[in-house]
Structure formats: C-alpha cells, structure tokens
Design a protein around this motif. Sequence first.
Motif, PDB file in Angstrom:
ATOM      1  N   ALA A 225       0.847  -1.194   0.000  1.00 62.91           N
ATOM      2  CA  ALA A 225       0.000   0.000   0.000  1.00 62.91           C
ATOM      3  C   ALA A 225       0.884   1.246   0.000  1.00 62.91           C
ATOM      4  O   ALA A 225       1.951   1.272   0.627  1.00 62.91           O
ATOM      5  N   ALA A 226       0.459   2.270  -0.704  1.00 60.68           N
ATOM      6  CA  ALA A 226       1.242   3.499  -0.771  1.00 60.68           C
ATOM      7  C   ALA A 226       1.497   4.046   0.625  1.00 60.68           C
ATOM      8  O   ALA A 226       0.569   4.214   1.427  1.00 60.68           O
ATOM      9  N   GLY A 227       2.761   4.286   0.935  1.00 60.89           N
ATOM     10  CA  GLY A 227       3.150   4.779   2.246  1.00 60.89           C
ATOM     11  C   GLY A 227       3.344   3.701   3.289  1.00 60.89           C
ATOM     12  O   GLY A 227       3.820   3.964   4.388  1.00 60.89           O
ATOM     13  N   LYS A 228       2.988   2.445   2.937  1.00 62.84           N
ATOM     14  CA  LYS A 228       3.145   1.313   3.856  1.00 62.84           C
ATOM     15  C   LYS A 228       3.785   0.118   3.136  1.00 62.84           C
ATOM     16  O   LYS A 228       3.566  -1.025   3.534  1.00 62.84           O
ATOM     17  N   GLU A 229       4.581   0.382   2.148  1.00 56.74           N
ATOM     18  CA  GLU A 229       5.016  -0.671   1.237  1.00 56.74           C
ATOM     19  C   GLU A 229       5.592  -1.897   1.955  1.00 56.74           C
ATOM     20  O   GLU A 229       5.241  -3.035   1.647  1.00 56.74           O
ATOM     21  N   ARG A 230       6.518  -1.678   2.891  1.00 60.35           N
ATOM     22  CA  ARG A 230       7.145  -2.792   3.613  1.00 60.35           C
ATOM     23  C   ARG A 230       7.119  -2.621   5.132  1.00 60.35           C
ATOM     24  O   ARG A 230       7.039  -3.604   5.860  1.00 60.35           O
ATOM     25  N   TYR A 231       7.215  -1.378   5.603  1.00 68.52           N
ATOM     26  CA  TYR A 231       7.317  -1.139   7.045  1.00 68.52           C
ATOM     27  C   TYR A 231       6.460   0.051   7.443  1.00 68.52           C
ATOM     28  O   TYR A 231       6.134   0.917   6.621  1.00 68.52           O
ATOM     29  N   ILE A 232       6.121   0.067   8.730  1.00 74.18           N
ATOM     30  CA  ILE A 232       5.421   1.212   9.322  1.00 74.18           C
ATOM     31  C   ILE A 232       6.206   1.660  10.544  1.00 74.18           C
ATOM     32  O   ILE A 232       7.016   0.897  11.088  1.00 74.18           O
ATOM     33  N   PRO A 233       6.008   2.889  11.002  1.00 70.11           N
ATOM     34  CA  PRO A 233       6.755   3.361  12.170  1.00 70.11           C
ATOM     35  C   PRO A 233       6.494   2.492  13.398  1.00 70.11           C
ATOM     36  O   PRO A 233       5.379   2.023  13.634  1.00 70.11           O
ATOM     37  N   ALA A 234       7.539   2.270  14.183  1.00 74.39           N
ATOM     38  CA  ALA A 234       7.404   1.500  15.414  1.00 74.39           C
ATOM     39  C   ALA A 234       6.452   2.216  16.365  1.00 74.39           C
ATOM     40  O   ALA A 234       6.437   3.449  16.433  1.00 74.39           O
ATOM     41  N   PRO A 235       5.636   1.475  17.110  1.00 72.87           N
ATOM     42  CA  PRO A 235       4.685   2.104  18.033  1.00 72.87           C
ATOM     43  C   PRO A 235       5.400   2.925  19.099  1.00 72.87           C
ATOM     44  O   PRO A 235       6.513   2.596  19.514  1.00 72.87           O
ATOM     45  N   GLU A 236       4.752   3.971  19.544  1.00 71.20           N
ATOM     46  CA  GLU A 236       5.297   4.795  20.607  1.00 71.20           C
ATOM     47  C   GLU A 236       5.534   3.933  21.848  1.00 71.20           C
ATOM     48  O   GLU A 236       4.691   3.129  22.240  1.00 71.20           O
ATOM     49  N   GLY A 237       6.672   4.101  22.473  1.00 69.82           N
ATOM     50  CA  GLY A 237       7.005   3.357  23.672  1.00 69.82           C
ATOM     51  C   GLY A 237       7.658   2.013  23.418  1.00 69.82           C
ATOM     52  O   GLY A 237       8.085   1.345  24.365  1.00 69.82           O
TER      53      GLY A 237
END
Length: 395
Positions: A225-237
């Motif tokens: 998906a556009a902007g989520k191709e392979r990774y997403i930002p790690a959750p806060e904390g």
Amino acid sequence: MRLSSLAVIGAFGLVSCATESGQPAFSDLFEGEPQSAVEALNRYYATIDPATLPQAPAGLELPLEQTLTRILLASCNDEEQESPALAQLAEEEADLFLMIGDNVYGDRDGRDYVNSQPELEELRESFSELAERAEFQAVRAKFPMMVAWDDHDYGANDGGKHFAFREYAELIHETFWGLGNVDVGHWPGTYYARTFGTDGKRVQVIVLDTRFFRSDLTPTDEYNAAGKERYIPAPEGSYQDMLGNTQWTWLQNRLQDEADLRLIVSSIQVMPTVHGWESWDKLPAERQRLFDLVESTGADGVVFLTGDRHTGFIYEEPGVLPYGANELTASSLNVSFATESPEMDSRQVAAAFPPENYGVVEIDWDAGKLNLLLKDNQGVIVRENEIAFSDIGVE
C-alpha cells in the motif's frame, strides 16, 4: 582457512537452534566451548586472514589539510552491470567521493541467504567483481574516498543487528576498503568520521552505520500500500535502536568537534515520512533523538547525505533542527526502476528523480553558501537546492 561442508552444516545448525544442547561446532579450535551460535561463528571468523579477502585497488590519501569545495556522492551500484553514471562521475573534478551504501549487491542468490551462508561467498565474489570494474577503478584512482555500507553490501536485505554473519560482513567491508588498520577497524560497526580543512573552512564528514546495531523494523499491516510498502513506524514506547549505545555516544562526541560544515552520511533516508521503505522514520524515537542530539550539542552546519531509495531526492525543512534541515539523497548509480515517481513529501524540493543519478555538494566559502545537486548519468544537473550558510547556523 575455509569452512568445511561439515562445519557449514554445524554452524547453520547452531544459528538455527542456538539453544540446543550438545557439542558446539568449532569448539576444537578454541579454548572452552562457545556459549551461542553467533559466538561459535565469530570465533571462526576471527581466524580468517584478511589477506585472503577481496581488496579494492589502492586508494588516494584523504586530503585532511585541504579546503573542500566539491564532494561527490552515490549509492546503489550493481557490480554485475555496466554503470554509465559511475563512468560519468569519474569525469568530474572533486576533492572527495562518498560511496554511501549498496556499493555491491552481494545477497541476491539465495532466498534463505540470511540463515544458510556463513561463508558469505556471494558477498565476497561481489566485491571481487567490483574491484575489476573499469568504472570503479577510474573513480578509485581519481578521488579520495569515504564509504558507508547498506543492506546489500552488509549481506542481508533490510538486515539489522540480528544478521548472524555481521561480524564477517564487517571484516569483508573493512578489508576491501582499506579500513581494517585504522580506527574504524578496531571497534564493532563501520562508523567513522574525518575533518578536512583549517579554521573557518572545516568540513566534517560523519559516516554512520545504520545496520550493525539496528533493531528490527515493524512490518507493514498493508503490503505494498502506498506509504506502507514494507514497514510502518514503530509504536510509541516500543524498543527502538538505530545506532547502538556506543555509536550514539561516539556521535555525541563527534558533533562537539570543531567544524564549520558537518555532512552526516546515513545509508538510509533521514527526513521523509511518506513512504513505507526503510528510513529513520520507521524508528521515530531514534529519528527524534538524532535531531535532539544536533540541538543539544550545538552542532551547526549539519546536512544529511543519504542513499538506498533507487531514486534521487532533495529535502528542506525549517524547525527540525535549531536551523533548517537539509538532505540530499543520491540513488541509484545503475539500479533504476522507473523514469518518474509520484512520491511527494512536504519536505521535498521539486519532484523525485528515479533515473540513474549521482550527487554533488558544492561549497562556496567566499559567498557563504553550498549547493546540493543531483546529476543524471550524462552529468546533467536535474535537481538542485542552494543553501546559505546562515540558513544552517553557520556564521
């Protein structure tokens, strides 16, 4: 020394089943038994003679006393293909060349490469092939060089600290580039820094290692998906680490060294946040830590130089640092996948440039400005951004 077939099987079994009891492989080579699979491998790697590993043609001494006015940078070079952009780069005039990652592609032949090839045969072959390339020989003979590694010359696609063979990959990297007998060769990881010039015209080049210590990234929840191709930002904390404690401390100290301009080389991008590929924003707490460190150390004149993306970009953003943040992404030399890109981060200066390219940093000390350039494989300027020294905190 070469691992026998039986030893390879033993090492693979240890890596795959590190907690399994029994006689560890390689224990007959050392006093005492290794306590883990990785320790067993590293004990073996410590016996390898660097003279048996591939080496680049002899390079030029770094011009540490020289005032730098022109610096080249590039990334993503497939050693099995011709590289017109690298050949064109060799026609340039410059004081320094930064080769900042994916300098070879040594991890492509096996899908389970990360787990099954402790000898890193393909990686070694890739560096041998690079050394024989005429384009590479030309730039090696013409320019003093500093280098970083990225995943494909680290040995594991998108790899971080859990790559079991990272110690050997480091030995291969440092031996090839002639770094084994200098400071970087005496600590884990491939980070180092050099300062060029004299008072009032000093340029510090800081080469980070964003592989050896990096924690795992968070896989996407929507593949491609556009902007989520392979990774997403790690959750806060969540646990996040890009550089490791020792490298972070080292960077803090380097940012307090005397310098007028500071070029921070990161193999992966620092500033953008709109794509789902590897970048600092996938570890957002670490990205903020980097920005905060620049501020807390009072380091003026920072500009980020990056690669990895197979597309060229220029970024500029006020307010991130105590002055405007700037980044030049030069990628790639000969692994281009498109002619145009719809990607547009709010920080971008002009459209992305996916065709083959390399970067140039021009410094005009008299006019008090620098220029970030992207050039195509014919040497034509396709993107640029002029930056006044005063806009990056330089008096």
